[in-house]
Design a protein around this motif. Sequence first.
Motif, PDB file in Angstrom:
ATOM      1  N   ALA A 100      59.778 -23.271  24.992  1.00  0.00           N
ATOM      2  CA  ALA A 100      59.924 -21.836  25.242  1.00  0.00           C
ATOM      3  C   ALA A 100      59.057 -21.007  24.289  1.00  0.00           C
ATOM      4  O   ALA A 100      58.534 -19.951  24.672  1.00  0.00           O
ATOM      5  CB  ALA A 100      61.388 -21.431  25.097  1.00  0.00           C
ATOM      6  N   GLU A 101      58.880 -21.492  23.066  1.00  0.00           N
ATOM      7  CA  GLU A 101      58.160 -20.726  22.052  1.00  0.00           C
ATOM      8  C   GLU A 101      56.658 -20.638  22.338  1.00  0.00           C
ATOM      9  O   GLU A 101      55.988 -19.699  21.881  1.00  0.00           O
ATOM     10  CB  GLU A 101      58.368 -21.356  20.672  1.00  0.00           C
ATOM     11  N   THR A 151      53.765 -19.245  26.754  1.00  0.00           N
ATOM     12  CA  THR A 151      52.801 -18.205  27.125  1.00  0.00           C
ATOM     13  C   THR A 151      51.386 -18.524  26.654  1.00  0.00           C
ATOM     14  O   THR A 151      50.425 -17.905  27.120  1.00  0.00           O
ATOM     15  CB  THR A 151      53.207 -16.839  26.543  1.00  0.00           C
ATOM     16  N   TRP A 163      53.726 -19.574  34.023  1.00  0.00           N
ATOM     17  CA  TRP A 163      54.562 -18.536  33.417  1.00  0.00           C
ATOM     18  C   TRP A 163      54.083 -17.148  33.827  1.00  0.00           C
ATOM     19  O   TRP A 163      54.870 -16.316  34.298  1.00  0.00           O
ATOM     20  CB  TRP A 163      54.559 -18.669  31.900  1.00  0.00           C
ATOM     21  N   ARG A 187      58.723 -19.322  38.135  1.00  0.00           N
ATOM     22  CA  ARG A 187      59.905 -19.807  37.434  1.00  0.00           C
ATOM     23  C   ARG A 187      60.874 -20.429  38.431  1.00  0.00           C
ATOM     24  O   ARG A 187      60.895 -20.064  39.614  1.00  0.00           O
ATOM     25  CB  ARG A 187      60.572 -18.658  36.666  1.00  0.00           C
ATOM     26  N   GLU A 202      57.522 -10.794  30.581  1.00  0.00           N
ATOM     27  CA  GLU A 202      57.900 -10.387  29.224  1.00  0.00           C
ATOM     28  C   GLU A 202      59.410 -10.367  29.058  1.00  0.00           C
ATOM     29  O   GLU A 202      59.939 -10.675  27.989  1.00  0.00           O
ATOM     30  CB  GLU A 202      57.322  -8.999  28.920  1.00  0.00           C
ATOM     31  N   ARG A 247      61.659 -14.119  28.902  1.00  0.00           N
ATOM     32  CA  ARG A 247      61.874 -14.905  27.686  1.00  0.00           C
ATOM     33  C   ARG A 247      63.270 -14.700  27.119  1.00  0.00           C
ATOM     34  O   ARG A 247      63.784 -15.554  26.402  1.00  0.00           O
ATOM     35  CB  ARG A 247      60.838 -14.546  26.628  1.00  0.00           C
ATOM     36  N   GLU A 248      63.898 -13.566  27.433  1.00  0.00           N
ATOM     37  CA  GLU A 248      65.228 -13.286  26.908  1.00  0.00           C
ATOM     38  C   GLU A 248      66.283 -14.253  27.450  1.00  0.00           C
ATOM     39  O   GLU A 248      67.361 -14.371  26.877  1.00  0.00           O
ATOM     40  CB  GLU A 248      65.628 -11.844  27.248  1.00  0.00           C
ATOM     41  N   LEU A 304      65.876 -17.490  27.681  1.00  0.00           N
ATOM     42  CA  LEU A 304      65.685 -18.819  27.103  1.00  0.00           C
ATOM     43  C   LEU A 304      66.392 -18.907  25.763  1.00  0.00           C
ATOM     44  O   LEU A 304      65.864 -18.516  24.724  1.00  0.00           O
ATOM     45  CB  LEU A 304      64.185 -19.100  26.958  1.00  0.00           C
TER      46      LEU A 304
END
Length: 234
Positions: free
Chosen positions: A101-102, A105, A114, A119, A213, A216-217, A219
């Motif tokens: 996840a980190e 991108t 991504w 997704r 953007e 990501r919240e 994950l």
Amino acid sequence: MTTHYESVHPDTLYPDAFNVAQPDTPVGRSLVPRRPGVFIRKANEPERAPVPEAQEPQEPPAEREKPMRELAAGQFGLVPPWVKSASDAKLRSTKLVNARAETVTTSNNFREAWLGARRCIVPMMAFFVDDLRSGKAVPTRIARVDGKPLGVAGLWECWTGPEGDTITSYTLLTVNANSHALMHRYGHGGSEKRMPAVLNEGAYDAWLTAHPEKAREFLRAYPANWLTANPVQK
């Protein structure tokens, strides 16, 4: 890495747990790299409801939306679009069953999926890890305490080869689990602990449709008290 998971069974769980149709063909119980599996993605555009011929509507016919999700088939292990040949696709896909996840991108392997909002949700009953605390690798099954299916955040791709052949594939997104009350026990000592990014049931549609953007919240590590771990009985 999460390289082994258990598919959803029985098939009747798909409509109730994920609001999608059952698979057209049975899915193998044990999923490892390059095995055929299924994933859930955004459904196609809405279609219009038919209007009876004898009836003349006073206003434009209302649109009937299809379900927001659809079940798709693909291989476990992502094939990036820049891969040049089918043989190279086989080699790379076995190593691309997880996406961090980190770095999703910036990774050359996953960035296009991504940014393209490809997704998905990977449905499973459980995933497997090795418990090495005894000095021997003890396969351990991680599942929900209530026995319901897990929906793991993932990415999917459709690769087209030089001869026109295609491979649809998917990968699991993972998050750091060093401080996770359950998952920190597993894996090799001294190495970073990872776990699949399990989604909350109420967030499925939001995960599939969110702007990259914002996505990501979603994950994050799944609460330890909602999971159970059991050694695999041979």
